[in-house]
Design a protein around this motif. Structure first.
Motif, PDB file in Angstrom:
ATOM      1  N   ASP A  70       0.827  -1.209   0.000  1.00 52.65           N
ATOM      2  CA  ASP A  70       0.000   0.000   0.000  1.00 52.65           C
ATOM      3  C   ASP A  70       0.860   1.258   0.000  1.00 52.65           C
ATOM      4  N   LEU A  71       1.903   1.257   0.801  1.00 52.06           N
ATOM      5  CA  LEU A  71       2.781   2.422   0.891  1.00 52.06           C
ATOM      6  C   LEU A  71       3.483   2.697  -0.435  1.00 52.06           C
ATOM      7  N   ARG A  72       4.035   1.681  -1.034  1.00 55.25           N
ATOM      8  CA  ARG A  72       4.773   1.858  -2.283  1.00 55.25           C
ATOM      9  C   ARG A  72       3.838   2.282  -3.418  1.00 55.25           C
ATOM     10  N   THR A  73       2.635   1.705  -3.454  1.00 53.93           N
ATOM     11  CA  THR A  73       1.694   2.057  -4.520  1.00 53.93           C
ATOM     12  C   THR A  73       1.275   3.525  -4.434  1.00 53.93           C
ATOM     13  N   SER A  74       0.976   3.986  -3.211  1.00 59.20           N
ATOM     14  CA  SER A  74       0.549   5.366  -3.035  1.00 59.20           C
ATOM     15  C   SER A  74       1.679   6.341  -3.358  1.00 59.20           C
ATOM     16  N   ARG A 101      10.284  15.440   0.805  1.00 58.74           N
ATOM     17  CA  ARG A 101      10.429  15.282   2.257  1.00 58.74           C
ATOM     18  C   ARG A 101       9.570  14.129   2.765  1.00 58.74           C
ATOM     19  N   LEU A 102       8.355  14.010   2.246  1.00 60.52           N
ATOM     20  CA  LEU A 102       7.490  12.899   2.642  1.00 60.52           C
ATOM     21  C   LEU A 102       8.052  11.563   2.164  1.00 60.52           C
ATOM     22  N   GLN A 141      -1.952   8.932   3.590  1.00 59.44           N
ATOM     23  CA  GLN A 141      -2.957   9.992   3.539  1.00 59.44           C
ATOM     24  C   GLN A 141      -2.351  11.291   2.987  1.00 59.44           C
ATOM     25  N   ALA A 142      -1.138  11.625   3.432  1.00 60.17           N
ATOM     26  CA  ALA A 142      -0.485  12.843   2.935  1.00 60.17           C
ATOM     27  C   ALA A 142      -0.180  12.728   1.445  1.00 60.17           C
ATOM     28  N   ALA A 143       0.300  11.572   1.021  1.00 64.93           N
ATOM     29  CA  ALA A 143       0.600  11.376  -0.398  1.00 64.93           C
ATOM     30  C   ALA A 143      -0.665  11.433  -1.247  1.00 64.93           C
ATOM     31  N   ASP A 144      -1.729  10.790  -0.760  1.00 68.39           N
ATOM     32  CA  ASP A 144      -2.993  10.831  -1.497  1.00 68.39           C
ATOM     33  C   ASP A 144      -3.542  12.259  -1.595  1.00 68.39           C
ATOM     34  N   SER A 145      -3.369  13.029  -0.520  1.00 69.33           N
ATOM     35  CA  SER A 145      -3.864  14.401  -0.532  1.00 69.33           C
ATOM     36  C   SER A 145      -3.130  15.230  -1.586  1.00 69.33           C
ATOM     37  N   LEU A 146      -1.819  15.088  -1.662  1.00 63.79           N
ATOM     38  CA  LEU A 146      -1.050  15.813  -2.684  1.00 63.79           C
ATOM     39  C   LEU A 146      -1.454  15.364  -4.087  1.00 63.79           C
ATOM     40  N   ARG A 147      -1.627  14.077  -4.260  1.00 64.36           N
ATOM     41  CA  ARG A 147      -1.945  13.557  -5.592  1.00 64.36           C
ATOM     42  C   ARG A 147      -3.317  14.041  -6.059  1.00 64.36           C
ATOM     43  N   TRP A 148      -4.316  13.941  -5.195  1.00 65.29           N
ATOM     44  CA  TRP A 148      -5.660  14.345  -5.617  1.00 65.29           C
ATOM     45  C   TRP A 148      -5.777  15.855  -5.771  1.00 65.29           C
ATOM     46  N   ALA A 149      -5.030  16.606  -4.964  1.00 64.36           N
ATOM     47  CA  ALA A 149      -5.040  18.066  -5.135  1.00 64.36           C
ATOM     48  C   ALA A 149      -4.445  18.443  -6.497  1.00 64.36           C
TER      49      ALA A 149
END
Length: 240
Positions: A70-74, A101-102, A141-149
């Motif tokens: 899950d981590l690598r995919t996101s 940084r993330l 969650q942080a990665a998904d937020s950046l991607r969807w934004a």
């Protein structure tokens, strides 16, 4: 002769140096291409292995494999979305810096999960799972937020551009359908306006024409013939 030899030697050294530089660049590019191919193949193999472990194993081993997957995919999806978006939108470069940084925290967690897969003490590893899941959830969650934004921003720009383009096309379509007024009619209307403007303009004042003066008298006018009473009137036949 010596000057020609020196110039020839310099040209030869220049060509040799340029050839060596191009060779090094080509070798470096080929090496980087091979490294990218090997890295992509390694990631594909590792993802396939993790997917097999998450489905084929139960307990701590399967949970660790699922967390890593899950981590690598996101993280990979977010990196690709931001990199592609930054090429068209320069404002996403700051988002890329935040993702770097993330990504450091993501690599650290992935390495820790990978080491725990080889840990023989499953009970101790199981006790760490809640904390590992929480850390992974925050990073994902942080990665998904950046991607969807980034995707929402790109979609909004695309919608605005489509709306503006649609308005321009509608205006052009309306102009193309306006066949009631032909170019000849436009020219006739312009000519009529010109004639009306010329007729309404005041006529320019004309200079008065000079009055005809009598011709000047001759400088040497003929002297009139004096008739005396003793002269006889000439007969008509003697006039010839």
């Amino acid at each position: 002769m010596e000057a020609a030899l020196i110039i020839f030697a310099l040209m030869l050294l220049t060509f040799v140096g340029l050839g060596a530089y191009l060779t090094v660049k080509a070798v470096g590019a080929a090496k980087r291409g091979v490294e990218r191919t090997v890295a992509q193949a390694r990631r594909s193999v590792e993802d396939t292995t993790l997917r097999a472990k998450s489905f084929g194993q139960v307990g701590v081993a399967g949970a660790l494999a699922q967390l890593r997957l899950d981590l690598r995919t996101s993280m990979r999806a977010t990196q690709q979305a931001l990199a592609e978006g930054a090429q068209a939108d320069a404002s996403l470069r700051e988002s890329l810096a935040l993702f770097e940084r993330l990504s450091a925290h993501g690599h650290e967690l992935d390495g820790e999960l990978k080491r725990l897969e080889q840990e023989p003490d499953r009970q101790r590893t199981g006790e760490l799972l809640p904390d590992l899941r929480e850390r992974a959830a925050k990073i994902i969650q942080a990665a998904d937020s950046l991607r969807w934004a980034a995707r929402d921003r790109a979609r909004r720009f695309a919608e605005d551009e489509i709306s503006l383009l649609s308005e321009q096309i509608e205006m052009e379509s309306g102009a193309l359908r306006d066949w009631s007024r032909e170019p000849v009619d436009d020219l006739a209307a312009a000519a009529a306006e010109w004639d009306a403007a010329q007729a309404a303009a005041p006529a320019p004042a004309q200079a008065p024409k000079p009055t005809s003066a009598p011709p000047p008298a001759a400088l040497n006018p003929p002297t009139p013939t004096m008739q005396y009473p003793w002269q006889k009137t000439p007969r008509p036949e003697s006039a010839g």
